[in-house]
Scaffold this motif. Structure first.
Motif, PDB file in Angstrom:
ATOM      1  N   PRO A 184       9.904  -7.647   7.458  1.00  0.00           N
ATOM      2  CA  PRO A 184       8.792  -7.911   8.378  1.00  0.00           C
ATOM      3  C   PRO A 184       9.235  -8.422   9.747  1.00  0.00           C
ATOM      4  N   ALA A 185      10.178  -9.346   9.776  1.00  0.00           N
ATOM      5  CA  ALA A 185      10.626  -9.900  11.060  1.00  0.00           C
ATOM      6  C   ALA A 185      11.285  -8.825  11.916  1.00  0.00           C
ATOM      7  N   GLU A 186      12.105  -7.991  11.304  1.00  0.00           N
ATOM      8  CA  GLU A 186      12.770  -6.933  12.069  1.00  0.00           C
ATOM      9  C   GLU A 186      11.749  -5.933  12.611  1.00  0.00           C
ATOM     10  N   LEU A 187      10.756  -5.589  11.806  1.00  0.00           N
ATOM     11  CA  LEU A 187       9.721  -4.670  12.262  1.00  0.00           C
ATOM     12  C   LEU A 187       8.947  -5.271  13.429  1.00  0.00           C
ATOM     13  N   LEU A 188       8.585  -6.531  13.320  1.00  0.00           N
ATOM     14  CA  LEU A 188       7.798  -7.168  14.373  1.00  0.00           C
ATOM     15  C   LEU A 188       8.607  -7.337  15.656  1.00  0.00           C
TER      16      LEU A 188
ATOM     17  N   ARG B 296       0.820  -1.218   0.000  1.00  0.00           N
ATOM     18  CA  ARG B 296       0.000   0.000   0.000  1.00  0.00           C
ATOM     19  C   ARG B 296       0.854   1.268   0.000  1.00  0.00           C
ATOM     20  N   GLY B 297       2.171   1.120   0.097  1.00  0.00           N
ATOM     21  CA  GLY B 297       3.066   2.275   0.119  1.00  0.00           C
ATOM     22  C   GLY B 297       3.176   2.937   1.484  1.00  0.00           C
ATOM     23  N   GLU B 298       2.721   2.268   2.520  1.00  0.00           N
ATOM     24  CA  GLU B 298       2.793   2.833   3.866  1.00  0.00           C
ATOM     25  C   GLU B 298       4.150   2.619   4.536  1.00  0.00           C
ATOM     26  N   LEU B 299       4.920   1.670   4.021  1.00  0.00           N
ATOM     27  CA  LEU B 299       6.253   1.380   4.551  1.00  0.00           C
ATOM     28  C   LEU B 299       7.221   1.268   3.382  1.00  0.00           C
ATOM     29  N   PRO B 300       8.508   1.553   3.618  1.00  0.00           N
ATOM     30  CA  PRO B 300       9.496   1.400   2.548  1.00  0.00           C
ATOM     31  C   PRO B 300       9.542  -0.036   2.029  1.00  0.00           C
ATOM     32  N   GLU B 301       9.852  -0.173   0.733  1.00  0.00           N
ATOM     33  CA  GLU B 301       9.865  -1.485   0.091  1.00  0.00           C
ATOM     34  C   GLU B 301      10.815  -2.472   0.738  1.00  0.00           C
ATOM     35  N   ASP B 302      11.915  -2.003   1.286  1.00  0.00           N
ATOM     36  CA  ASP B 302      12.917  -2.919   1.837  1.00  0.00           C
ATOM     37  C   ASP B 302      12.715  -3.191   3.325  1.00  0.00           C
ATOM     38  N   THR B 303      11.529  -2.879   3.842  1.00  0.00           N
ATOM     39  CA  THR B 303      11.230  -3.162   5.252  1.00  0.00           C
ATOM     40  C   THR B 303      11.205  -4.667   5.472  1.00  0.00           C
TER      41      THR B 303
ATOM     42  N   VAL C  50       4.064   1.147  18.734  1.00  0.00           N
ATOM     43  CA  VAL C  50       3.650   1.304  17.332  1.00  0.00           C
ATOM     44  C   VAL C  50       4.248   2.584  16.755  1.00  0.00           C
ATOM     45  N   ARG C  51       4.150   3.685  17.479  1.00  0.00           N
ATOM     46  CA  ARG C  51       4.690   4.961  16.978  1.00  0.00           C
ATOM     47  C   ARG C  51       6.203   4.867  16.749  1.00  0.00           C
ATOM     48  N   VAL C  52       6.907   4.255  17.671  1.00  0.00           N
ATOM     49  CA  VAL C  52       8.364   4.120  17.553  1.00  0.00           C
ATOM     50  C   VAL C  52       8.735   3.233  16.372  1.00  0.00           C
ATOM     51  N   VAL C  53       8.053   2.091  16.221  1.00  0.00           N
ATOM     52  CA  VAL C  53       8.413   1.165  15.147  1.00  0.00           C
ATOM     53  C   VAL C  53       8.076   1.757  13.777  1.00  0.00           C
ATOM     54  N   LEU C  54       7.006   2.512  13.674  1.00  0.00           N
ATOM     55  CA  LEU C  54       6.692   3.152  12.394  1.00  0.00           C
ATOM     56  C   LEU C  54       7.722   4.226  12.045  1.00  0.00           C
ATOM     57  N   ALA C  55       8.155   4.984  13.030  1.00  0.00           N
ATOM     58  CA  ALA C  55       9.188   5.982  12.794  1.00  0.00           C
ATOM     59  C   ALA C  55      10.492   5.314  12.347  1.00  0.00           C
ATOM     60  N   ALA C  56      10.848   4.233  13.001  1.00  0.00           N
ATOM     61  CA  ALA C  56      12.065   3.507  12.643  1.00  0.00           C
ATOM     62  C   ALA C  56      11.967   2.926  11.238  1.00  0.00           C
ATOM     63  N   ALA C  57      10.846   2.320  10.921  1.00  0.00           N
ATOM     64  CA  ALA C  57      10.665   1.729   9.595  1.00  0.00           C
ATOM     65  C   ALA C  57      10.727   2.797   8.506  1.00  0.00           C
ATOM     66  N   ASN C  58      10.038   3.903   8.739  1.00  0.00           N
ATOM     67  CA  ASN C  58      10.025   4.968   7.730  1.00  0.00           C
ATOM     68  C   ASN C  58      11.366   5.683   7.599  1.00  0.00           C
ATOM     69  N   ALA C  59      12.216   5.549   8.613  1.00  0.00           N
ATOM     70  CA  ALA C  59      13.577   6.099   8.550  1.00  0.00           C
ATOM     71  C   ALA C  59      14.539   5.104   7.907  1.00  0.00           C
ATOM     72  N   GLY C  60      14.034   3.924   7.540  1.00  0.00           N
ATOM     73  CA  GLY C  60      14.876   2.926   6.880  1.00  0.00           C
ATOM     74  C   GLY C  60      15.694   2.074   7.842  1.00  0.00           C
ATOM     75  N   ALA C  61      15.359   2.091   9.106  1.00  0.00           N
ATOM     76  CA  ALA C  61      16.137   1.372  10.113  1.00  0.00           C
ATOM     77  C   ALA C  61      15.742  -0.092  10.261  1.00  0.00           C
ATOM     78  N   LEU C  62      14.670  -0.537   9.619  1.00  0.00           N
ATOM     79  CA  LEU C  62      14.185  -1.907   9.810  1.00  0.00           C
ATOM     80  C   LEU C  62      14.250  -2.714   8.509  1.00  0.00           C
ATOM     81  N   THR C  63      15.377  -2.649   7.875  1.00  0.00           N
ATOM     82  CA  THR C  63      15.598  -3.435   6.669  1.00  0.00           C
ATOM     83  C   THR C  63      16.240  -4.761   7.039  1.00  0.00           C
ATOM     84  N   ALA C  64      16.327  -5.658   6.069  1.00  0.00           N
ATOM     85  CA  ALA C  64      16.928  -6.966   6.332  1.00  0.00           C
ATOM     86  C   ALA C  64      18.372  -6.771   6.790  1.00  0.00           C
ATOM     87  N   PRO C  65      18.800  -7.550   7.775  1.00  0.00           N
ATOM     88  CA  PRO C  65      20.184  -7.409   8.269  1.00  0.00           C
ATOM     89  C   PRO C  65      21.196  -7.799   7.206  1.00  0.00           C
TER      90      PRO C  65
END
Length: 181
Positions: free
Chosen positions: A135-139, A126-133, A166-181
């Protein structure tokens, strides 16, 4: 029998749980339990796995923020019950030295992340999170503050805790911090 095992676990704790106690609570003879499980460890593993595999529903509200809020609040609600506290106590005790119980901890988390992965996948589509997010890291990032309070600090855990996570994890994801290791 699984429900009886879970009740016995929450009542007596892991170290005091016996097949005899579970059989008495289930209204069956202990041989009935031994026909299905070779020992109380296997029974506890199956009872916990069964209970927690279905206890937290995977939402699809149409928006990542509300989906994650439902997930986080469900986790808080589940882990603050007697069964949730029994799970924490069991998987954090010396019982984890028992290979099957160590395995149940790993299996429970893997199952939870696998089942919740579509929440993140849909949000990316849906474009709500960066493509390279990832899922396991976000969760993992979503649940970490909740478990930190439950396990280490003993601070209250409630919907406010879930919403902040939720607010913290969305901020982190949108900042690109929750990509695959």
């Amino acid at each position: 029998m699984l429900e009886a095992a879970l009740i016995e676990l929450t009542t007596t704790g892991y170290t005091a749980l016996t097949v005899e106690g579970v059989a008495r609570r289930a209204g069956v003879h202990k041989t009935t339990i031994y026909r299905n499980w070779k020992d109380s460890d296997g029974l506890v593993v199956d009872a916990l796995t069964s209970h927690f595999a279905t206890d937290i529903p995977i939402p699809d509200t149409g928006a990542v923020e509300s989906d994650l809020r439902v997930l986080a609040r469900s986790l808080v609600a589940t882990m603050t019950t007697r069964a949730g506290r029994a799970l924490l106590s069991t998987v954090l005790s010396d019982a984890v030295r028992i290979p099957r119980l160590a395995e149940v901890k790993r299996t429970l988390f893997e199952d939870r992340f696998r089942r919740a992965e579509p929440v993140v996948t849909r949000a990316v589509e849906r474009g709500e999170l960066p493509e390279d997010t990832d899922p396991a890291e976000l969760l993992k990032a979503l649940v970490a503050p909740i478990y930190f309070r439950l396990v280490f600090t003993g601070e209250p855990v409630d919907d406010t805790t879930a919403d902040r996570s939720v607010r913290v994890v969305l901020a982190a994801a949108n900042a690109g911090a929750l990509t695959a290791p």
